[in-house]
Design an enzyme around this catalytic site. Structure first.
Site, PDB file in Angstrom:
ATOM      1  N   GLU A  89     -15.186   2.779  -8.914  1.00  0.00           N
ATOM      2  CA  GLU A  89     -14.751   1.902 -10.002  1.00  0.00           C
ATOM      3  C   GLU A  89     -15.930   1.395 -10.813  1.00  0.00           C
ATOM      4  O   GLU A  89     -15.944   1.483 -12.051  1.00  0.00           O
ATOM      5  CB  GLU A  89     -13.984   0.707  -9.434  1.00  0.00           C
ATOM      6  CG  GLU A  89     -13.649  -0.376 -10.451  1.00  0.00           C
ATOM      7  CD  GLU A  89     -13.286  -1.692  -9.777  1.00  0.00           C
ATOM      8  OE1 GLU A  89     -12.079  -1.908  -9.547  1.00  0.00           O
ATOM      9  OE2 GLU A  89     -14.186  -2.494  -9.472  1.00  0.00           O
ATOM     10  N   ASP A 150      -7.830   5.137 -10.163  1.00  0.00           N
ATOM     11  CA  ASP A 150      -8.140   4.435 -11.420  1.00  0.00           C
ATOM     12  C   ASP A 150      -9.539   4.793 -11.891  1.00  0.00           C
ATOM     13  O   ASP A 150      -9.768   5.071 -13.075  1.00  0.00           O
ATOM     14  CB  ASP A 150      -7.969   2.922 -11.273  1.00  0.00           C
ATOM     15  CG  ASP A 150      -8.896   2.297 -10.236  1.00  0.00           C
ATOM     16  OD1 ASP A 150      -9.272   2.989  -9.263  1.00  0.00           O
ATOM     17  OD2 ASP A 150      -9.226   1.101 -10.386  1.00  0.00           O
TER      18      ASP A 150
END
Length: 408
Positions: A89, A150
């Site tokens: 991330e 993500d």
């Protein structure tokens, strides 16, 4: 009905009065924070073509401060709050911000570290591991080989946008192959729904026909951008049912961190609990940053009314909300206030924007140029996204293509 008064209007409407107000606020906030105050209170609630952009310098100052604190010379993003680990991330966000800042050398440095340490040397061939740091035997390396979709989505999107904006086919090819691997490993085709992004390669298919999802993993501009760049993938269908997904998982207008789904039960509480907190805050952020002309953007904003209603009667956002009951508790950190500014601006909620700005001003550390008495990694990332949008430094067109300030 509350009256919202511009801070300069509160001063005597003469050159002397304005100069006195500027001097007093500069002493309190510093020039960088004062510039942000003008941007937040002086720019249009929903910028349109032809608007004059606020001065982007404060965003670059924040980005430079972030680099000094969190990015080492190799291009590794360090989360000091969690033992100095690195996550996919963090790497994905830094890669995106390096593109926004038009810094190809830094972009390549972050990309190289990510490939070499998280993706076995090739993002084209492997999904990146989500967690890297010091092992029990005091060596450094991958701590968990599972992926985080993500981050993978942001990396693929950013590579494709970098290839387009910088005319580098290598980045386009790498991003395209990564997106195709995400489709293979991190997308489930659900009965009655179609393709849906699962949070990682392992651990989220918890029972036959039952999956766990994370709404914050699906920013509309990113999914739209992939749909536009890769029309034969699952992204167009995913973008089309994203507004319905947000509405179904936000019955009280609050987004969840995690939600489970099965055809028999529909959406229900996930094993991780039924709160919306540090993950869910990004759902409001992505909604606020989305281009209003993108299909479904308005429907997503309408579905997230719980947070805006809460802030009509509370100064600051909660740290947690129960998505099934609508009960909110606690007070979120500074990053939560930053994340909500684009969302509140899109809704035209000037007093609520003002309150979040006051919070940021109060929590701004002039010594290090970051937010919070202890500058947490996550708060700064939320602020970089949100304030990038405020300063027009980050913009997406209706097809999800990145339109950074330097390209316009």
């Amino acid at each position: 009905m509350r009256k919202w008064k511009h801070p300069i209007a509160a001063a005597q409407a003469t050159p002397t009065g304005v100069r006195a107000w500027l001097r007093s606020r500069t002493r309190e906030l510093g020039w960088g924070s004062l510039a942000m105050l003008f941007a937040l209170e002086g720019c249009a609630m929903v910028p349109t073509r032809g608007d004059s952009a606020p001065n982007p310098a404060p965003w670059h100052q924040l980005w430079n401060s972030y680099q000094a604190k969190f990015i080492d010379p190799q291009g590794r993003v360090i989360d000091w709050d969690d033992g100095g680990i690195t996550t996919s991330e963090g790497q994905s966000y830094a890669l995106f911000f390096a593109l926004v800042a038009n810094n190809p050398p830094l972009f390549q440095k972050i990309l190289s570290w990510t490939q070499n340490n998280l993706a076995q040397g090739s993002l084209a061939a492997h999904l990146p591991a989500w967690r890297w740091g010091e092992r029990a035997n005091k060596t450094w390396g991958v701590l968990d080989t599972n992926s985080a979709s993500d981050a993978d989505l942001w990396i693929a999107y950013t590579l494709i946008q970098a290839g387009r904006l910088w005319d580098r086919n290598r980045y386009t090819a790498m991003g395209t192959l990564l997106a195709e691997r995400i489709d293979q490993k991190e997308v489930a085709n659900l009965k009655g729904m179609g393709p849906m992004l699962i949070p990682g390669n392992q651990g989220f298919h918890i029972a036959p026909h039952t999956y766990v999802f994370n709404p914050s993993y699906l920013p509309l501009p990113v999914v739209e951008g992939l749909a536009h760049a890769l029309p034969h993938g699952p992204w167009r269908s995913m973008a089309a049912h994203l507004p319905g997904f947000i509405k179904a998982t936000s019955p009280h207008g609050f987004a969840p961190d995690w939600v489970a789904y099965s055809p028999q039960r529909g959406y229900h509480a996930a094993p991780q609990g039924q709160n919306g907190s540090y993950n869910a805050i990004r759902v409001y952020l992505w909604a606020g940053m989305s281009n209003p002309a993108s299909p479904g953007a308005g429907r997503i904003m309408e579905s997230l009314s719980g947070m805006s209603n809460y802030l009509k009667t509370h100064l600051l956002p909660p740290v947690s909300e129960d998505w099934q009951t609508g009960k909110a508790t606690g007070t979120g950190p500074a990053g939560f206030s930053a994340a909500l500014i684009p969302y509140l601006m899109q809704k035209g909620m000037k007093p609520e924007v003002h309150n979040q700005w006051l919070r940021l001003s109060a929590d701004y550390d002039l010594a290090n140029g970051l937010y919070g008495k202890i500058p947490h990694y996550y708060d700064q990332n939320l602020a970089l996204f949100a304030l990038g949008w405020v300063y027009h430094t980050i913009r997406f067109n209706q097809n999800g293509e990145l339109k950074p300030l330097w390209s316009r």
